[in-house]
Design a protein around this motif. Structure first.
Motif, mmCIF file in Angstrom:
data_model
loop_
_atom_site.group_PDB
_atom_site.id
_atom_site.type_symbol
_atom_site.label_atom_id
_atom_site.label_comp_id
_atom_site.label_asym_id
_atom_site.label_seq_id
_atom_site.Cartn_x
_atom_site.Cartn_y
_atom_site.Cartn_z
ATOM 1 N N GLY A 1 27.104 9.193 -3.584
ATOM 2 C CA GLY A 1 26.447 8.201 -2.649
ATOM 3 C C GLY A 1 25.093 7.703 -3.210
ATOM 4 N N TYR A 2 25.018 8.319 -4.509
ATOM 5 C CA TYR A 2 23.890 7.823 -5.204
ATOM 6 C C TYR A 2 23.707 6.402 -5.754
ATOM 7 C CZ TYR A 2 22.309 12.625 -4.535
ATOM 8 O OH TYR A 2 22.026 13.847 -3.992
ATOM 9 N N ARG A 3 22.729 5.766 -5.787
ATOM 10 C CA ARG A 3 22.497 4.243 -6.400
ATOM 11 C C ARG A 3 21.601 4.327 -7.466
ATOM 12 N NH1 ARG A 3 17.970 1.718 -4.331
ATOM 13 N NH2 ARG A 3 18.541 -0.381 -4.723
ATOM 14 N N LEU A 4 21.651 3.262 -8.251
ATOM 15 C CA LEU A 4 20.720 2.998 -9.300
ATOM 16 C C LEU A 4 20.098 1.697 -8.899
ATOM 17 C CD1 LEU A 4 19.259 3.416 -12.202
ATOM 18 C CD2 LEU A 4 21.138 2.020 -13.160
ATOM 19 N N GLY A 5 18.941 1.763 -8.518
ATOM 20 C CA GLY A 5 18.286 0.450 -8.140
ATOM 21 C C GLY A 5 17.518 -0.274 -9.125
ATOM 22 N N TYR A 6 16.441 -0.974 -8.750
ATOM 23 C CA TYR A 6 15.621 -1.512 -9.605
ATOM 24 C C TYR A 6 14.388 -0.721 -10.425
ATOM 25 C CZ TYR A 6 18.077 -5.654 -8.931
ATOM 26 O OH TYR A 6 19.225 -6.549 -8.724
ATOM 27 N N GLY A 7 14.255 0.537 -9.856
ATOM 28 C CA GLY A 7 13.346 1.666 -10.265
ATOM 29 C C GLY A 7 11.946 1.661 -9.428
ATOM 30 N N GLY A 8 11.882 0.879 -8.530
ATOM 31 C CA GLY A 8 10.528 0.714 -7.577
ATOM 32 C C GLY A 8 10.756 1.821 -6.794
ATOM 33 N N GLY A 9 11.688 2.351 -6.110
ATOM 34 C CA GLY A 9 11.831 3.395 -5.184
ATOM 35 C C GLY A 9 11.528 3.134 -3.830
ATOM 36 N N PHE A 10 11.686 1.772 -3.415
ATOM 37 C CA PHE A 10 10.999 1.082 -2.159
ATOM 38 C C PHE A 10 12.332 1.740 -1.029
ATOM 39 C CE2 PHE A 10 8.990 -1.721 -4.757
ATOM 40 C CZ PHE A 10 7.423 -1.837 -4.093
ATOM 41 N N TYR A 11 13.471 1.597 -1.515
ATOM 42 C CA TYR A 11 14.405 2.072 -0.201
ATOM 43 C C TYR A 11 14.543 3.396 -0.206
ATOM 44 C CZ TYR A 11 16.533 -2.552 0.211
ATOM 45 O OH TYR A 11 16.822 -3.918 0.204
ATOM 46 N N ASP A 12 14.279 4.236 -1.206
ATOM 47 C CA ASP A 12 14.293 5.572 -0.898
ATOM 48 C C ASP A 12 13.135 6.014 -0.495
ATOM 49 O OD1 ASP A 12 16.602 6.456 -2.493
ATOM 50 O OD2 ASP A 12 15.651 6.063 -4.456
ATOM 51 N N ARG A 13 11.810 5.672 -0.489
ATOM 52 C CA ARG A 13 10.702 5.940 0.327
ATOM 53 C C ARG A 13 10.838 5.575 1.690
ATOM 54 N NH1 ARG A 13 8.383 4.955 -4.375
ATOM 55 N NH2 ARG A 13 7.902 2.754 -4.132
ATOM 56 N N THR A 14 11.516 4.180 1.931
ATOM 57 C CA THR A 14 11.670 3.472 3.157
ATOM 58 C C THR A 14 12.671 4.439 4.024
ATOM 59 O OG1 THR A 14 11.368 1.364 2.379
ATOM 60 C CG2 THR A 14 12.457 1.777 4.566
ATOM 61 N N LEU A 15 13.726 4.973 3.524
ATOM 62 C CA LEU A 15 14.656 5.836 4.089
ATOM 63 C C LEU A 15 14.256 7.139 4.318
ATOM 64 C CD1 LEU A 15 17.954 4.950 2.055
ATOM 65 C CD2 LEU A 15 17.447 4.177 4.569
ATOM 66 N N ALA A 16 13.306 7.563 3.817
ATOM 67 C CA ALA A 16 12.607 8.926 3.719
ATOM 68 C C ALA A 16 11.719 9.054 5.056
ATOM 69 C CB ALA A 16 12.090 9.439 2.425
ATOM 70 N N GLN B 1 0.694 -1.242 0.047
ATOM 71 C CA GLN B 1 -0.083 -0.101 0.069
ATOM 72 C C GLN B 1 0.762 1.431 -0.010
ATOM 73 O OE1 GLN B 1 -2.813 0.182 3.242
ATOM 74 N NE2 GLN B 1 -3.600 2.239 2.578
ATOM 75 N N ASN B 2 1.975 1.293 0.911
ATOM 76 C CA ASN B 2 2.893 2.496 1.097
ATOM 77 C C ASN B 2 3.939 2.274 0.167
ATOM 78 O OD1 ASN B 2 1.140 3.901 3.101
ATOM 79 N ND2 ASN B 2 1.912 2.387 4.308
ATOM 80 N N LYS B 3 4.124 1.240 -0.663
ATOM 81 C CA LYS B 3 5.349 0.929 -1.214
ATOM 82 C C LYS B 3 6.641 1.334 -0.514
ATOM 83 C CE LYS B 3 3.114 1.253 -5.641
ATOM 84 N NZ LYS B 3 3.079 1.830 -7.140
ATOM 85 N N THR B 4 6.894 0.891 0.767
ATOM 86 C CA THR B 4 7.805 0.911 1.574
ATOM 87 C C THR B 4 8.239 -0.555 2.186
ATOM 88 O OG1 THR B 4 6.550 1.488 3.501
ATOM 89 C CG2 THR B 4 7.528 3.225 2.283
ATOM 90 N N LEU B 5 9.378 -0.496 3.041
ATOM 91 C CA LEU B 5 9.828 -1.768 3.412
ATOM 92 C C LEU B 5 9.737 -1.850 4.844
ATOM 93 C CD1 LEU B 5 12.990 -2.007 1.067
ATOM 94 C CD2 LEU B 5 10.613 -3.409 0.846
ATOM 95 N N SER B 6 9.365 -2.750 5.507
ATOM 96 C CA SER B 6 9.614 -3.171 7.034
ATOM 97 C C SER B 6 10.603 -4.274 6.946
ATOM 98 C CB SER B 6 8.521 -3.415 7.694
ATOM 99 O OG SER B 6 7.688 -4.629 7.205
ATOM 100 N N PHE B 7 11.250 -4.394 8.153
ATOM 101 C CA PHE B 7 12.343 -5.415 8.202
ATOM 102 C C PHE B 7 12.085 -6.375 9.323
ATOM 103 C CE2 PHE B 7 14.412 -2.183 5.846
ATOM 104 C CZ PHE B 7 15.287 -2.726 5.098
ATOM 105 N N HIS B 8 11.907 -7.783 8.951
ATOM 106 C CA HIS B 8 11.757 -8.787 9.768
ATOM 107 C C HIS B 8 12.791 -9.863 10.043
ATOM 108 C CE1 HIS B 8 7.292 -8.249 9.699
ATOM 109 N NE2 HIS B 8 7.582 -7.085 8.969
ATOM 110 N N SER B 9 12.849 -9.902 11.285
ATOM 111 C CA SER B 9 13.996 -10.823 12.039
ATOM 112 C C SER B 9 14.346 -11.975 10.820
ATOM 113 C CB SER B 9 13.582 -11.314 13.363
ATOM 114 O OG SER B 9 14.557 -12.067 13.790
ATOM 115 N N TRP B 10 15.323 -12.350 10.683
ATOM 116 C CA TRP B 10 15.930 -13.636 9.805
ATOM 117 C C TRP B 10 17.356 -14.161 10.389
ATOM 118 C CZ3 TRP B 10 20.639 -14.488 7.821
ATOM 119 C CH2 TRP B 10 20.634 -15.670 6.987
#
Length: 190
Positions: A132-147, A85-94
């Motif tokens: 420090g800029y990166r090219l990812g896969y284009g979904g923006g998940f990490y940028d939105r998450t970090l923001a 829904q928010n196109k972000t990431l949460s982190f779960h224990s692994w």
């Protein structure tokens, strides 16, 4: 710059690197040395896809090393779970052997493990550039998450030397990473 074409070319090049396993071993050593004096006890990472560097063996070793210290340090590793829904990431224990399932993109994620909040996140790089800029896969998940994460975790890009982009222009919403590591060492900041 056609980022989609650049992304495809870099992924194909990475998949065809004849010495990818040797490069991965070098990056694993760089990562382990870089982590030695970090105070973090909760680190977010990623499940490798498309020939990406696999950070999980080095992180599992980091976790075990914490258990061998004179003052026991319980360390935790998290993998991303997509919030569609928010196109972000949460982190779960692994941990090795924990139950996994595929997410909506076919990438393995921890199944029914607790959410954790990392103070450091390792981010995969298809490509990376000065600043420090990166090219990812284009979904923006990490940028939105970090923001959105407060406090913002320390963000570290991981990639191979072939992914360096001298003339990359970040997009409006691209956030710089704090550090980038490759198979030769720390490449950002210089």
């Amino acid at each position: 710059m056609d980022k989609a074409a650049l992304r495809r070319a870099l992924i194909a090049e990475r998949m065809d690197l004849p010495d990818r396993l040797l490069r991965a071993e070098h990056l694993r050593q760089v990562m382990r040395i870089w982590l030695v004096n970090r105070p973090d006890t909760v680190i977010g990472a990623y499940w490798p896809i498309k020939g990406e560097f696999d950070p999980l063996p080095a992180l599992h070793r980091w976790k075990e090393d914490g258990e061998l210290l004179d003052e026991l340090q319980l360390r935790r590793i998290g993998l991303p779970v997509v919030d569609k829904q928010n196109k972000t990431l949460s982190f779960h224990s692994w941990h090795p052997g924990c139950p996994m399932e595929e997410d909506a993109y076919g990438i393995p994620k921890p199944k029914d493990t607790e959410a954790i909040v990392p103070t450091l996140i390792f981010v995969p790089c298809v490509g990376y550039a000065p600043g420090g800029y990166r090219l990812g896969y284009g979904g923006g998940f990490y940028d939105r998450t970090l923001a959105t994460l407060r406090p913002r975790p320390f963000a570290v890009g991981l990639g191979f030397t072939h992914g360096y982009l001298d003339d990359f222009e970040p997009g409006e919403f691209d956030l710089p990473l704090d550090t980038i590591l490759n198979d030769n060492g720390v490449v950002w900041p210089i």
